[in-house]
Design a protein around this motif. Sequence first.
Motif, PDB file in Angstrom:
ATOM      1  N   UNK A  61       4.001  18.448  -9.743  1.00 51.75           N
ATOM      2  CA  UNK A  61       2.905  17.465  -9.763  1.00 51.75           C
ATOM      3  C   UNK A  61       3.425  16.179  -9.122  1.00 51.75           C
ATOM      4  N   UNK A  62       3.107  15.963  -7.814  1.00 51.01           N
ATOM      5  CA  UNK A  62       3.744  14.847  -7.104  1.00 51.01           C
ATOM      6  C   UNK A  62       3.081  13.491  -7.374  1.00 51.01           C
ATOM      7  N   UNK A  63       1.792  13.489  -7.665  1.00 52.03           N
ATOM      8  CA  UNK A  63       1.157  12.205  -7.961  1.00 52.03           C
ATOM      9  C   UNK A  63      -0.131  12.412  -8.748  1.00 52.03           C
ATOM     10  N   UNK A  64      -0.476  11.415  -9.552  1.00 54.15           N
ATOM     11  CA  UNK A  64      -1.767  11.409 -10.239  1.00 54.15           C
ATOM     12  C   UNK A  64      -2.465  10.123  -9.825  1.00 54.15           C
ATOM     13  N   UNK A  65      -3.599  10.236  -9.144  1.00 51.63           N
ATOM     14  CA  UNK A  65      -4.328   9.067  -8.652  1.00 51.63           C
ATOM     15  C   UNK A  65      -5.611   8.884  -9.450  1.00 51.63           C
TER      16      UNK A  65
ATOM     17  N   UNK B 195       5.448  -1.544  -1.747  1.00 50.78           N
ATOM     18  CA  UNK B 195       4.447  -0.996  -0.826  1.00 50.78           C
ATOM     19  C   UNK B 195       5.108  -0.741   0.532  1.00 50.78           C
ATOM     20  N   UNK B 196       5.002   0.484   1.029  1.00 48.33           N
ATOM     21  CA  UNK B 196       5.619   0.735   2.324  1.00 48.33           C
ATOM     22  C   UNK B 196       4.685   0.287   3.456  1.00 48.33           C
ATOM     23  N   UNK B 197       5.255   0.273   4.655  1.00 49.36           N
ATOM     24  CA  UNK B 197       4.547  -0.315   5.792  1.00 49.36           C
ATOM     25  C   UNK B 197       3.264   0.456   6.124  1.00 49.36           C
ATOM     26  N   UNK B 198       3.297   1.793   5.925  1.00 50.83           N
ATOM     27  CA  UNK B 198       2.111   2.604   6.230  1.00 50.83           C
ATOM     28  C   UNK B 198       0.936   2.165   5.368  1.00 50.83           C
ATOM     29  N   UNK B 199       1.208   2.088   4.066  1.00 42.37           N
ATOM     30  CA  UNK B 199       0.122   1.733   3.154  1.00 42.37           C
ATOM     31  C   UNK B 199      -0.331   0.307   3.414  1.00 42.37           C
ATOM     32  N   UNK B 200       0.632  -0.584   3.693  1.00 42.66           N
ATOM     33  CA  UNK B 200       0.265  -1.965   3.969  1.00 42.66           C
ATOM     34  C   UNK B 200      -0.677  -2.040   5.169  1.00 42.66           C
TER      35      UNK B 200
ATOM     36  N   UNK C 227     -10.037  -8.410   2.342  1.00 41.95           N
ATOM     37  CA  UNK C 227      -8.590  -8.165   2.322  1.00 41.95           C
ATOM     38  C   UNK C 227      -8.053  -8.175   0.894  1.00 41.95           C
ATOM     39  N   UNK C 228      -8.502  -9.146   0.098  1.00 43.61           N
ATOM     40  CA  UNK C 228      -8.010  -9.211  -1.283  1.00 43.61           C
ATOM     41  C   UNK C 228      -8.388  -7.925  -2.023  1.00 43.61           C
ATOM     42  N   UNK C 229      -9.625  -7.473  -1.840  1.00 46.35           N
ATOM     43  CA  UNK C 229     -10.056  -6.239  -2.512  1.00 46.35           C
ATOM     44  C   UNK C 229      -9.231  -5.043  -2.068  1.00 46.35           C
ATOM     45  N   UNK C 230      -8.919  -5.008  -0.772  1.00 49.11           N
ATOM     46  CA  UNK C 230      -8.168  -3.862  -0.257  1.00 49.11           C
ATOM     47  C   UNK C 230      -6.788  -3.786  -0.907  1.00 49.11           C
ATOM     48  N   UNK C 231      -6.246  -4.928  -1.320  1.00 44.76           N
ATOM     49  CA  UNK C 231      -4.909  -4.906  -1.900  1.00 44.76           C
ATOM     50  C   UNK C 231      -4.917  -4.833  -3.430  1.00 44.76           C
ATOM     51  N   UNK C 232      -6.109  -4.646  -4.009  1.00 42.99           N
ATOM     52  CA  UNK C 232      -6.147  -4.332  -5.443  1.00 42.99           C
ATOM     53  C   UNK C 232      -5.585  -2.912  -5.569  1.00 42.99           C
ATOM     54  N   UNK C 233      -4.558  -2.696  -6.420  1.00 40.30           N
ATOM     55  CA  UNK C 233      -3.975  -1.356  -6.496  1.00 40.30           C
ATOM     56  C   UNK C 233      -5.027  -0.302  -6.814  1.00 40.30           C
TER      57      UNK C 233
ATOM     58  N   UNK D 112      -6.332   5.573  -2.512  1.00 43.60           N
ATOM     59  CA  UNK D 112      -5.811   6.691  -3.307  1.00 43.60           C
ATOM     60  C   UNK D 112      -5.437   7.864  -2.410  1.00 43.60           C
ATOM     61  N   UNK D 113      -6.306   8.147  -1.424  1.00 37.92           N
ATOM     62  CA  UNK D 113      -6.058   9.284  -0.538  1.00 37.92           C
ATOM     63  C   UNK D 113      -4.754   9.073   0.229  1.00 37.92           C
ATOM     64  N   UNK D 114      -4.568   7.856   0.755  1.00 38.12           N
ATOM     65  CA  UNK D 114      -3.358   7.580   1.517  1.00 38.12           C
ATOM     66  C   UNK D 114      -2.122   7.697   0.639  1.00 38.12           C
ATOM     67  N   UNK D 115      -2.195   7.114  -0.561  1.00 38.80           N
ATOM     68  CA  UNK D 115      -1.060   7.207  -1.485  1.00 38.80           C
ATOM     69  C   UNK D 115      -0.651   8.660  -1.693  1.00 38.80           C
ATOM     70  N   UNK D 116      -1.636   9.515  -1.904  1.00 40.33           N
ATOM     71  CA  UNK D 116      -1.341  10.918  -2.185  1.00 40.33           C
ATOM     72  C   UNK D 116      -0.862  11.645  -0.935  1.00 40.33           C
TER      73      UNK D 116
END
Lengths: 404, 316
Positions: free
Chosen positions: A211-215, B1-6, B275-281, A227-231
Amino acid sequence: MNKYTRFTAIFAVCAMLASCNGASNSTNANNTASNTTTTSSTIPIGMALAQTSNVALLGQEEVAGAKIAEKYFNEKGGINGTPIRLVFQDTGGDEAGAINAFQTLINKDKVAGIVGPTLSQQAFSASPIADRAKVPVIGPSNTAKGIPEIGDYVARVSAPVSVVAPNSVKAALKQNPNIKKVAVFYAQNDAFNKSETEIFQQTVKDLKLDLVTVQKFQTSDNDFQAQATNALNLKPDLVIISGLAADGGNLVKQLRELGYKGIIIGGNGLNTSNVFAVCKDLCDGVMIAQAYSPEHPGEINAAFRKAYLDQFKKEPPQFSAQTFAAVQVYVEALKVLDSKSKVATMPIAQLRTELNKQLLTGKYNTPLGEIAFTPIGEIIQKDFYVAQIKMDKDGSNGKFAFLK
Amino acid sequence: MNITIFLQQFLNGLSIGSVYAIFALGYTLVYSILGIINLAHGAIFTLGAYFTYALMGGTFGLNGLLANAALPIKLRFPIALILGSTLAGLVGVGVERIAFRPLRRKNSDTLLTVVSSLGVAVVIVNVIQYLVGAESYTFPANTYRGLPAAINFGSEANPIPIRTVQIIIFLVSVVVVAILTWFINYTKYGKAMQAIAEDATTASLLGIDSDRFIILTFFISSFLAGMAGTLVASSVSIAGPYFGIGFGLRGLAVIVLGGLGSIPGAVIGGLVIGLVEAFVPADYSGYKDAVAFGILFIMLLVRPQGLLGRKFVQKV
């Protein structure tokens, strides 16, 4: 009033608008009720289903199943000659709406029993009200853990997620034995999906998968790219989604658009053809465990399937079949009671108590196959299936293809 | 946060922020001319998306008066977008005639006009639900025909996929803002609108027919709302009749942040909130609204006139 106080006032009005939203859903009831009780010429059964809000996607299927059942059983003579009458109250998608609908059915419509509500989340707040009023409730689609345990008067015809869900993971492994890494997504604001994801996560661990991630997301979300990108950065081979049709379908769409190619398993919330309109051609291949198959043998399923096909030109979905079965349980239990003492003249409180006792002891040959109940009202069902969504080329329509 | 996600979140934020911007511009235009917030703006946003969906030949589901209905035409997305937004603009003109003009004629308090526009919003939302039900609708699969679903900004081994629709939304919004800025600043009509915004009485003394320009303002404002609605829906589908309400409220946060009545303010406010919303986890996606409104409250406390707004001086 200067501009800023005026703006504050405007703002307050806006907040009101936002909060009216839910309320307007629940007051939008399809009120066909009158003040009749069981002493009249029909026997009223309450249907507390979501006819508006985003849950209406599921509720509409249940309404369809209920109406087919009403017609079918009344044509067969109803309760030994007395027809049943289904009283529909819209629950909307939230708890408040479900409570309103239950209270109206119990106190105003004086129904013998209730079928509903659509969501487990709603059942946890509305079903206790029926239980305290000693009115039997049959959940047509409440599959979360703990529903029959709500009280003596609460039963369900929807097999719990712990029994149904693992079948789909096994089917996915059969299709691709190389699956190792699994990403799980679930809607954290919904009781059913939380309960379902626990089962999925346990199944993944039991099958020795990683189970690699739970989003987490919300059923009201529509942008799932984070969420999609994280996973997807963790390169999963299998994605499991516990959500409802609108959000779940959107998540499937965005996962595919972002390049995910592996198998997707959907939970019971995605188990509706309404998901097709959301993810279109990208729904193709989503696997969902089923408690009902239109191909189930037996006379009653054949009749139900034909009635549904004639009316809607597509195969009946699980929720329609389950709601049909719920109405059937009431009808057959009422028939047995009626043969002992006329239910049409029985005082309503006595009828409700007797009906509850009776329905838990019977065996029913429904479109779902043979079902019965445990003493606390949990369904006992034998047959389960896994279906895979197959979409048309242009993505406008699709079907659930049952896997052998 | 890695560069891809950023990077992904940054581009997502820009894209959604640019839609907030064009949506909030609609509020701003009406506000600068009439000093009123049009609360039907969110409902028109929803309506625009439904219009475009219908013009593309989309069918409506089982639930509602128009069950299984579809128009006999199937327009391509860019044409449907412009036509759908135009229809939304015309509805906006209707809203002005029904909910704004009669009250303006009677010199009613502006708060009454706001309540009247709120009434229109509720009616529009309920009519939509009555006609086409509460279902979600996604635009046909071939909306952006020929384009890939996502574009990879990274490498094969370390992909940074961005959904094409996000990029299209951003580009369309930039073009719309550019055209609007040009229209307001460099055309006769735009200058007339500015004159009315400055002082309606003087403008009418100078021969500007203010009613005509108020209609034009409502048309442009509602056109922008309809376009924003369609763009958002093409990314995340039409999530039912209440779809625009949340956007309507967030649009208010955007214009307060940027400064009431300021066009560049609406653009900057939109981008900041996006932008602020996009960076809400992602795990806390349910708190996006809370973040947007948190910014609004802080702004109201610290700088009530907004980032680019003019300080209001009470004239006695």
